[in-house]
Design a protein around this motif. Structure first.
Motif, mmCIF file in Angstrom:
data_model
loop_
_atom_site.group_PDB
_atom_site.id
_atom_site.type_symbol
_atom_site.label_atom_id
_atom_site.label_comp_id
_atom_site.label_asym_id
_atom_site.label_seq_id
_atom_site.Cartn_x
_atom_site.Cartn_y
_atom_site.Cartn_z
ATOM 1 N N PRO A 252 -16.887 50.683 23.130
ATOM 2 C CA PRO A 252 -16.422 49.431 23.512
ATOM 3 C C PRO A 252 -17.117 48.298 22.827
ATOM 4 C CG PRO A 252 -18.129 50.229 25.047
ATOM 5 C CD PRO A 252 -17.591 51.541 24.166
ATOM 6 N N VAL A 253 -18.106 48.665 21.935
ATOM 7 C CA VAL A 253 -18.742 47.753 21.028
ATOM 8 C C VAL A 253 -17.852 47.245 19.831
ATOM 9 C CG1 VAL A 253 -20.599 46.923 19.640
ATOM 10 C CG2 VAL A 253 -20.973 48.106 21.831
ATOM 11 N N ALA A 254 -17.402 48.391 19.511
ATOM 12 C CA ALA A 254 -16.281 48.574 18.283
ATOM 13 C C ALA A 254 -15.118 47.795 18.583
ATOM 14 C CB ALA A 254 -16.005 49.954 17.854
ATOM 15 N N ALA A 255 -14.701 47.794 19.856
ATOM 16 C CA ALA A 255 -13.529 47.291 20.398
ATOM 17 C C ALA A 255 -13.663 45.712 20.241
ATOM 18 C CB ALA A 255 -12.844 47.847 21.648
ATOM 19 N N GLN A 256 -14.849 45.452 20.873
ATOM 20 C CA GLN A 256 -15.210 43.982 20.988
ATOM 21 C C GLN A 256 -15.296 43.314 19.713
ATOM 22 O OE1 GLN A 256 -18.450 42.903 23.738
ATOM 23 N NE2 GLN A 256 -18.091 45.063 24.478
ATOM 24 N N VAL A 257 -15.845 43.912 18.686
ATOM 25 C CA VAL A 257 -16.064 43.643 17.286
ATOM 26 C C VAL A 257 -14.722 43.482 16.682
ATOM 27 C CG1 VAL A 257 -16.650 44.175 14.757
ATOM 28 C CG2 VAL A 257 -18.283 44.571 16.808
ATOM 29 N N ILE A 258 -13.677 44.231 16.852
ATOM 30 C CA ILE A 258 -12.226 44.293 16.214
ATOM 31 C C ILE A 258 -11.690 42.909 16.619
ATOM 32 C CG2 ILE A 258 -9.913 45.076 16.162
ATOM 33 C CD1 ILE A 258 -11.552 47.979 16.087
ATOM 34 N N LEU A 259 -11.606 42.664 18.134
ATOM 35 C CA LEU A 259 -10.934 41.768 18.665
ATOM 36 C C LEU A 259 -11.580 40.330 18.145
ATOM 37 C CD1 LEU A 259 -10.415 42.823 22.364
ATOM 38 C CD2 LEU A 259 -8.733 42.663 20.581
ATOM 39 N N ALA A 260 -12.823 40.180 18.083
ATOM 40 C CA ALA A 260 -13.603 39.075 17.691
ATOM 41 C C ALA A 260 -13.511 38.759 16.300
ATOM 42 C CB ALA A 260 -15.148 39.226 17.936
ATOM 43 N N TRP A 261 -13.249 39.782 15.494
ATOM 44 C CA TRP A 261 -12.888 39.535 14.090
ATOM 45 C C TRP A 261 -11.545 38.603 13.875
ATOM 46 C CZ3 TRP A 261 -13.983 44.949 11.788
ATOM 47 C CH2 TRP A 261 -15.353 44.916 11.456
ATOM 48 N N GLN A 262 -10.867 39.093 15.020
ATOM 49 C CA GLN A 262 -9.291 38.280 14.731
ATOM 50 C C GLN A 262 -9.489 36.564 15.171
ATOM 51 O OE1 GLN A 262 -6.998 39.780 13.307
ATOM 52 N NE2 GLN A 262 -8.394 41.370 13.308
ATOM 53 N N THR A 263 -10.578 36.269 15.684
ATOM 54 C CA THR A 263 -11.019 34.831 15.946
ATOM 55 C C THR A 263 -11.423 34.134 14.814
ATOM 56 O OG1 THR A 263 -13.149 34.940 16.676
ATOM 57 C CG2 THR A 263 -11.414 35.480 18.386
ATOM 58 N N ILE A 264 -11.631 34.778 13.716
ATOM 59 C CA ILE A 264 -11.749 34.194 12.446
ATOM 60 C C ILE A 264 -10.826 33.447 11.846
ATOM 61 C CG2 ILE A 264 -12.807 34.561 10.190
ATOM 62 C CD1 ILE A 264 -14.522 36.861 11.214
ATOM 63 N N PRO A 265 -9.702 34.000 11.923
ATOM 64 C CA PRO A 265 -8.632 33.460 11.112
ATOM 65 C C PRO A 265 -7.952 32.413 12.198
ATOM 66 C CG PRO A 265 -7.937 35.858 11.434
ATOM 67 C CD PRO A 265 -9.303 35.756 11.491
ATOM 68 N N SER A 266 -7.994 32.733 13.588
ATOM 69 C CA SER A 266 -7.324 32.142 14.600
ATOM 70 C C SER A 266 -7.934 30.823 15.079
ATOM 71 C CB SER A 266 -6.665 32.778 15.529
ATOM 72 O OG SER A 266 -7.678 33.408 16.605
ATOM 73 N N ARG A 267 -9.246 30.949 15.140
ATOM 74 C CA ARG A 267 -10.115 29.833 15.785
ATOM 75 C C ARG A 267 -11.291 29.459 14.898
ATOM 76 N NH1 ARG A 267 -6.490 29.714 18.199
ATOM 77 N NH2 ARG A 267 -6.087 29.966 20.450
ATOM 78 N N GLN A 268 -11.597 30.067 13.628
ATOM 79 C CA GLN A 268 -12.655 29.673 12.876
ATOM 80 C C GLN A 268 -12.258 29.135 11.510
ATOM 81 O OE1 GLN A 268 -16.276 32.435 13.140
ATOM 82 N NE2 GLN A 268 -14.889 33.530 14.911
ATOM 83 N N SER A 269 -11.019 29.389 11.209
ATOM 84 C CA SER A 269 -10.650 28.834 9.950
ATOM 85 C C SER A 269 -9.757 27.603 9.936
ATOM 86 C CB SER A 269 -9.875 29.755 9.192
ATOM 87 O OG SER A 269 -10.452 31.240 8.974
ATOM 88 N N ASN A 270 -10.436 26.663 9.035
ATOM 89 C CA ASN A 270 -9.704 25.251 8.830
ATOM 90 C C ASN A 270 -8.158 25.482 8.336
ATOM 91 O OD1 ASN A 270 -8.452 22.710 8.825
ATOM 92 N ND2 ASN A 270 -10.452 21.940 8.032
ATOM 93 N N LEU A 271 -7.140 25.787 9.158
ATOM 94 C CA LEU A 271 -5.712 26.013 8.792
ATOM 95 C C LEU A 271 -4.986 24.720 8.368
ATOM 96 C CD1 LEU A 271 -4.573 28.221 11.602
ATOM 97 C CD2 LEU A 271 -5.809 28.786 9.415
ATOM 98 N N SER A 272 -5.595 23.437 8.253
ATOM 99 C CA SER A 272 -5.010 22.689 7.879
ATOM 100 C C SER A 272 -5.285 22.457 6.236
ATOM 101 C CB SER A 272 -5.624 21.301 8.290
ATOM 102 O OG SER A 272 -7.168 20.833 8.297
ATOM 103 N N LEU A 273 -6.290 23.000 6.032
ATOM 104 C CA LEU A 273 -6.853 23.174 4.442
ATOM 105 C C LEU A 273 -6.155 24.444 3.519
ATOM 106 C CD1 LEU A 273 -10.636 22.076 4.934
ATOM 107 C CD2 LEU A 273 -8.666 20.651 4.179
#
Length: 441
Positions: A252-273
């Protein structure tokens, strides 16, 4: 600056360089005469593919053809690399064209009469599969790139006395990456002096791809993405599946890591730049038995980023995310990034603006301008040293249009042979156009 349109091709005419009476006006006819031999050579190369840094037969074939055309030939660069030099009879700049020698570890499924049946031993980065028997195929179109570069050499060498400059053909090994523990590819070619003696002012490259045959896609700036391979190990404590509280379950830790990684492009990257990065997990491995919680889960995947700054930011975020999530569950995470990754590639904007009219005349449809691809290519290394222009050309055979089309890096990828003439024409015209401009440095 006067222009003459001959045979549907835009030709720059400059005082003291190219003239309307010279043989370049018959270039289309010359290409068509050379095309059967170019196609036959591609088929021969396709049928006998070789993996990175092992392209011995391929490099011998290339060197032999270059010598037959009367070019100066250098071999043994970066293991199996080959350089051909065509010195024109008139003074002018040095123009380089890059093509790749290596194939991919794939078993071909095209059913073509010249399909590869070659087998080899896996020498990739995965220690668990090293030594495994694998198929080998030119699934990325490198056979087409070599054939087109040799086609350019043939048509320009036929009139070398009128050539206002020097053509340098770079046939590079290991574009797909060298075997584990070896160096190779564009970086090693550059380290060993491929951009010297003579030093090119510009470099051109074509990459074939699925799409309407004879059409071009070009970026004014970013061409390809940076690509990094990662291996993440999520370590827990092994125990009985019936009593998970007596251990630390890494699944389950690996599953959480995989899902959390996907927030890097969707929630942590400045897509306006910048366009979003891409984080893909391609392999998950863990456990030996259904009723035993494993001690470790291993994740492997690929990261695509569009700039050096974004790359560094994403790698840091991925490592921090994995470590903190694992720590919260009492587990541990270690993220490694394998050496030999690709850096993002960029076209020289001024060079694109100068060559675009030539490409527009060559392409079977208007040249498509885009913002680059998430694919990676180490042509980027050359373009970081000198002005470069890297373009994509569609090569899907007409017989396959309208149905499912295999892209590059797939076992069913096919190249439309007649479209090789379009690629030869584009590279030849761009070379002549650049050489014919007396204002070049």
């Amino acid at each position: 600056m006067p222009y003459v349109k001959t045979g549907g091709i835009l030709l720059l005419l400059l005082s003291g360089s190219l003239s309307a009476t010279e043989p370049w006006n018959d270039l289309d006819a010359q290409i068509q005469r050379a095309l059967p031999g170019v196609i036959a050579l591609r088929h021969a190369i396709h049928q006998q593919p070789e993996l990175g840094n092992r392209e011995v037969l391929t490099s011998q074939r290339i060197a032999q053809r270059l010598r037959e055309l009367g070019l100066e030939v250098q071999t043994g660069i970066a293991h199996t690399g080959v350089v051909g030099i065509l010195r024109g009879g008139r003074p002018g700049p040095v123009v380089a064209i890059r093509a790749e020698l290596d194939a991919l570890p794939l078993t071909e499924q095209t059913g073509l009469p010249y399909a590869s049946t070659v087998r080899s031993k896996d020498e990739g980065n995965d220690l668990r599969s090293r030594g495994k028997d694998i198929g080998v195929m030119h699934a990325c179109g490198h056979d087409a790139h070599m054939a087109m570069a040799l086609g350019v050499a043939e048509v320009l060498a036929a009139h070398r006395e009128q050539l206002p400059g020097t053509l340098k053909l770079i046939f590079q090994p290991a574009e797909e990456g060298p075997p584990l523990g070896e160096s190779g590819g564009a970086r090693l070619m550059i380290e060993q002096g491929v951009l010297q003696n003579p030093a090119p002012q510009v470099i051109f490259g074509i990459h074939v791809t699925a799409g309407t045959a004879g059409t071009f896609t070009l970026s004014r700036q970013r061409t390809t993405a940076a690509a990094d391979t990662f291996v993440a190990r999520i370590s827990g404590r092994q125990t009985h599946a019936a009593f998970p509280w007596t251990g630390i379950d890494p699944v389950p830790v690996a599953a959480q890591v995989i899902l959390a990684w996907q927030t890097i492009p969707s929630r942590q990257s400045n897509l306006s730049l910048l366009p979003a990065p891409v984080i893909s997990v391609g392999r998950i491995e863990g456990g030996e038995r259904h009723n035993i919680i494993p001690a470790e889960v291993r994740l492997e995947g690929s990261i695509r980023t569009v700039s050096d700054e974004q790359r560094e930011d994403v790698l840091q975020r991925m490592t921090r995310t994995a470590e903190k999530i694992a720590e919260a569950s009492g587990a541990k995470a270690q993220v490694e990034y394998l050496p030999g990754g690709y850096r993002a590639g960029y076209n020289d904007t001024a060079l694109v603006d100068r060559m675009l009219p030539v490409l527009q005349q060559v392409s079977t449809t208007p040249v498509r301008i885009d913002n680059g691809t998430y694919g990676a290519d180490d042509f980027a290394e050359y373009a970081r040293q000198i002005p470069g222009l890297f373009m994509r050309m569609g090569v899907t055979p007409k017989s396959l249009e309208g149905g499912p089309v295999w892209p590059t890096h797939s076992p069913g990828f096919q190249v439309d042979d007649p479209s090789l003439a379009v690629g030869i024409r584009a590279l030849s015209r761009m070379t002549l156009s650049y050489m014919g401009n007396s204002k070049n440095p």
